[in-house]
Enzyme design. Structure first.
Site, short mmCIF file in Angstrom:
data_model
loop_
_atom_site.label_atom_id
_atom_site.label_comp_id
_atom_site.label_asym_id
_atom_site.label_seq_id
_atom_site.Cartn_x
_atom_site.Cartn_y
_atom_site.Cartn_z
N THR A 51 -18.26 31.24 23.41
CA THR A 51 -19.57 31.42 24.05
C THR A 51 -19.50 30.92 25.49
O THR A 51 -20.07 31.54 26.40
CB THR A 51 -20.67 30.65 23.28
OG1 THR A 51 -20.50 30.86 21.89
CG2 THR A 51 -22.06 31.10 23.69
N CYS A 92 -17.77 17.56 17.81
CA CYS A 92 -16.67 18.07 18.64
C CYS A 92 -15.62 17.00 18.89
O CYS A 92 -14.51 17.30 19.30
CB CYS A 92 -17.24 18.57 19.97
SG CYS A 92 -18.24 17.31 20.79
N GLY A 142 -21.32 24.04 23.42
CA GLY A 142 -21.15 24.96 22.30
C GLY A 142 -19.71 25.38 22.19
O GLY A 142 -18.81 24.69 22.69
N ASN A 152 -24.90 21.04 15.91
CA ASN A 152 -24.28 19.95 15.13
C ASN A 152 -24.97 18.60 15.30
O ASN A 152 -25.13 17.86 14.33
CB ASN A 152 -22.79 19.85 15.46
CG ASN A 152 -22.52 19.52 16.90
OD1 ASN A 152 -23.24 19.98 17.78
ND2 ASN A 152 -21.52 18.73 17.16
N GLU A 165 -20.16 15.29 31.86
CA GLU A 165 -21.54 14.80 31.72
C GLU A 165 -21.50 13.27 31.76
O GLU A 165 -20.44 12.67 31.84
CB GLU A 165 -22.12 15.29 30.40
CG GLU A 165 -22.25 16.80 30.32
CD GLU A 165 -22.90 17.29 29.04
OE1 GLU A 165 -22.60 16.74 27.97
OE2 GLU A 165 -23.71 18.22 29.11
N GLU A 176 -19.44 22.18 28.06
CA GLU A 176 -18.86 21.24 27.09
C GLU A 176 -18.53 22.04 25.86
O GLU A 176 -19.43 22.47 25.14
CB GLU A 176 -19.88 20.14 26.74
CG GLU A 176 -20.27 19.25 27.90
CD GLU A 176 -19.12 18.44 28.44
OE1 GLU A 176 -18.15 18.18 27.70
OE2 GLU A 176 -19.17 18.08 29.63
P1 NDP Z 1 -22.17 28.35 19.90
O1 NDP Z 1 -21.30 28.53 21.08
O2 NDP Z 1 -22.18 29.41 18.87
O3 NDP Z 1 -23.69 28.13 20.33
C1 NDP Z 1 -24.12 27.15 21.23
C2 NDP Z 1 -25.44 27.59 21.82
O4 NDP Z 1 -25.23 28.74 22.63
C3 NDP Z 1 -26.46 28.00 20.76
O5 NDP Z 1 -27.74 27.62 21.19
C4 NDP Z 1 -26.28 29.50 20.74
O6 NDP Z 1 -27.37 30.18 20.19
C5 NDP Z 1 -26.09 29.79 22.20
N1 NDP Z 1 -25.48 31.08 22.50
C6 NDP Z 1 -24.80 31.92 21.66
N2 NDP Z 1 -24.43 33.05 22.32
C7 NDP Z 1 -24.87 32.92 23.59
C8 NDP Z 1 -24.78 33.74 24.76
N3 NDP Z 1 -24.17 34.92 24.75
N4 NDP Z 1 -25.32 33.28 25.90
C9 NDP Z 1 -25.91 32.08 25.96
N5 NDP Z 1 -26.05 31.27 24.88
C10 NDP Z 1 -25.53 31.67 23.72
O7 NDP Z 1 -21.77 26.93 19.28
P2 NDP Z 1 -22.29 26.32 17.94
O8 NDP Z 1 -23.77 26.23 17.97
O9 NDP Z 1 -21.60 27.03 16.83
O10 NDP Z 1 -21.74 24.81 18.07
C11 NDP Z 1 -20.48 24.44 17.67
C12 NDP Z 1 -19.54 24.38 18.86
O11 NDP Z 1 -20.04 23.48 19.82
C13 NDP Z 1 -18.18 23.86 18.46
O12 NDP Z 1 -17.19 24.66 19.07
C14 NDP Z 1 -18.16 22.47 19.05
O13 NDP Z 1 -16.88 21.98 19.34
C15 NDP Z 1 -18.98 22.63 20.28
N6 NDP Z 1 -19.49 21.35 20.73
C16 NDP Z 1 -18.97 20.80 21.87
C17 NDP Z 1 -19.37 19.55 22.29
C18 NDP Z 1 -18.85 18.94 23.55
O14 NDP Z 1 -19.48 17.99 24.04
N7 NDP Z 1 -17.76 19.41 24.12
C19 NDP Z 1 -20.35 18.77 21.51
C20 NDP Z 1 -20.83 19.45 20.34
C21 NDP Z 1 -20.41 20.70 19.98
P3 NDP Z 1 -27.31 30.59 18.63
O15 NDP Z 1 -27.36 29.31 17.89
O16 NDP Z 1 -28.51 31.42 18.43
O17 NDP Z 1 -26.03 31.34 18.43
#
Ligand code: NDP
Length: 480
Positions: free
Chosen positions: A230, A282, A226, A150, A461, A248
């Site tokens: 995940t 987020c 993420g 994002n 963080e 996070e």
């Molecule tokens: P994901 O959880 O799908 O992915 C985050 C990262 O983890 C990506 O690089 C992804 O790779 C990777 N990933 C996926 N599966 C695995 C695994 N089994 N083991 C290790 N890494 C893995 O999140 P999104 O990319 O969809 O991001 C959106 C989410 O992030 C929302 O829920 C949002 O709220 C959260 N977020 C939280 C923030 C915070 O500070 N709390 C800030 C910004 C976002 P790939 O892309 O290839 O799937």
């Protein structure tokens, strides 16, 4: 077509398998580059490079580490235009937002931790004239930084900057949905003279690259941003290996509007908190609770403002809402709008695909959507949608709105609008949320603790919290 390569041991290299994932521009729906589809073999190479670089980097003085980081920060500034354009094309966000917000913040992240490390100190606990305790804070080793799509470069640098400043070596994985600015960043690191192996970037899919990092025996620290699902999977794999984790995760943030707010400012700031970056932050406020006495007035003013938001080509300056980052996410958001209707919600505006013409006619656009008439416990109000969709709900008393705000498994951010200072303090203390903004949103000081409660994450963080996370404290007790 341009290939996005891995950055391993100071060089840009193809994945060992030589296979690639198609990278799509979400504003056109067309493939515009190819991203390395790496696997555990590439992760092993990157981790070996980081392990080899660790002794020298961890022994480099903090001022020398600072110097190279400040050089990287300066190069981000120099390349602002190119990075902003790349981020906008890759992610779908308006170009002006990338230029004014995201890329400057990426620069600030590197600059902030590049200077913070010069001031980082550890504690001493003297026991009168019996003994002296002092705490050594040493870098840990090779850390994994996994970031989402994002705010690609912003969140990527937010993790790697404190990790590197503290003297660790990093293997990082950006989201394969938005790999471009991390690739450009690897070129900047080469130009800045970051020693080889100190930072390694392995592109590819979460279940392959992310999972290989999480389970790697020589990576004792994982910093992840993420989704909550995940995060739970990472915690499941990492826990029996006793890895240090910073998670996070998702949010479903309440935006609480009291009748005594500064009305005009509240409407304006609430629109910003709802739809910036297509609602894909987020920290966006997606559950808007409005005190009953101003509900109708707020509703009409808010909807009127939302209707003015121009959805369109991210490269045009008048665009306020760009493209949704991927087709998968676009389908998910539209699915949630259908669910809201099934749950009895009334769509006040939006609620459908936005038609954008010319070069963006096949892109993934959704109209900013405002929904009312839903219970605070329904799925639409409980699950993270992470798009341009908000709900409006009425409340009668402060106690009731605190209950609504806390009736959710997430606890990342809360926004409050009131001119009553005592109430602001009282409600801020009562909501279960890692961050509370009063009469503002996304006003950030990088020294403050950043993170969420409940299913929004583990750890914090920012500032010293991040430098403490990326170091291992060791107490030394000397008998005098
Ligand atoms: P994901 O959880 O799908 O992915 C985050 C990262 O983890 C990506 O690089 C992804 O790779 C990777 N990933 C996926 N599966 C695995 C695994 N089994 N083991 C290790 N890494 C893995 O999140 P999104 O990319 O969809 O991001 C959106 C989410 O992030 C929302 O829920 C949002 O709220 C959260 N977020 C939280 C923030 C915070 O500070 N709390 C800030 C910004 C976002 P790939 O892309 O290839 O799937």
């Amino acid at each position: 077509m341009q290939k996005i390569l891995n950055y391993i041991n100071g060089e840009l290299v193809a994945p060992i398998s030589d296979s690639y994932i198609e990278n799509i521009d979400p504003s056109t729906g067309k493939i515009y580059s190819l991203c390395a589809d790496s696997d555990d073999h590439d992760v092993a190479l990157a981790t070996d490079a980081a392990l080899a670089a660790f002794p020298a980097w961890s022994n480099t003085s903090s001022s020398d580490r600072s110097k190279v980081m400040l050089k990287i920060a300066a190069l981000i500034e120099e390349n602002l235009e190119a990075l902003a354009l790349a981020e906008s094309i890759d992610q779908g966000k308006p170009l002006w937002l990338a230029k004014n917000g995201e890329i400057p913040r990426a620069q600030a992240n590197i600059h902030f931790f590049g200077t913070a490390i010069e001031h980082f100190a550890s504690e001493a606990h003297p026991m009168g004239n019996h003994a002296l305790n002092y705490t050594l804070r040493t870098p840990i080793g090779v850390v994994a930084c996994i970031s989402p799509w994002n705010l690609p470069l912003y969140l990527f640098t937010w993790k790697i900057a404190p990790a590197l400043a503290a003297g660790n070596c990093v293997v990082a994985k950006p989201s394969e949905v938005t790999p471009m600015t991390a690739f450009l960043f690897s070129k900047i690191c080469i130009e800045a003279g970051l020693p080889k192996g100190v930072l390694n970037i392995v592109h590819g899919l979460g279940p392959k690259v992310g999972a290989a990092l999480t389970s790697h025996p020589n990576i004792p620290v994982i910093s992840f941003t993420g989704g909550t699902k995940t995060g739970a999977e990472i915690a499941r794999v990492a826990a029996p290996m006793f890895k240090k984790l910073s998670l996070e995760l998702g949010g479903k943030n309440p935006n609480i509007i009291f009748a005594d707010c500064d009305f005009e400012k509240t409407v304006k700031e609430s629109v910003r908190a709802s739809f910036t970056n297509q609602g894909e932050i987020c920290l966006c406020g997606s559950r808007i609770y409005i005190e009953a006495s101003i509900y109708e007035k707020f509703k009409s003013a808010f909807v009127e403002e939302v209707k003015k938001l121009k959805v369109g080509d991210p490269l045009l300056p008048q665009t306020k809402v760009g493209a949704i980052a991927s087709q998968l996410h676009y389908d998910k958001i539209l699915g949630y709008i259908d669910l809201a209707k099934e749950e009895g919600g009334t769509i006040l505006c939006g609620g459908k695909t936005a038609a954008v013409e010319e070069r963006c006619k096949d892109g993934f656009f959704i109209e900013p959507t405002v929904i009312e008439g839903l219970n605070h416990l329904c799925r639409t109000n409980q699950e993270e949608i992470f798009g341009p969709v908000v709900t409006l709900q009425k409340f009668e008393t402060e106690e009731e709105v605190i209950e609504f705000a806390n009736s959710n498994n997430y606890g990342l951010a809360c926004i409050l609008f009131t001119e009553n200072l005592t109430r602001a303090h009282r409600v801020a203390a009562a909501v279960k949320s890692g961050i509370v903004w009063v009469n503002c949103w996304l006003l950030r000081d990088l020294r403050t603790p950043f993170g969420g409660m409940k299913q929004s994450g583990v750890g914090r963080e920012g500032g010293w919290e991040a430098l403490r996370f990326f170091t291992e404290p060791k107490n030394v007790c000397i008998k005098l």
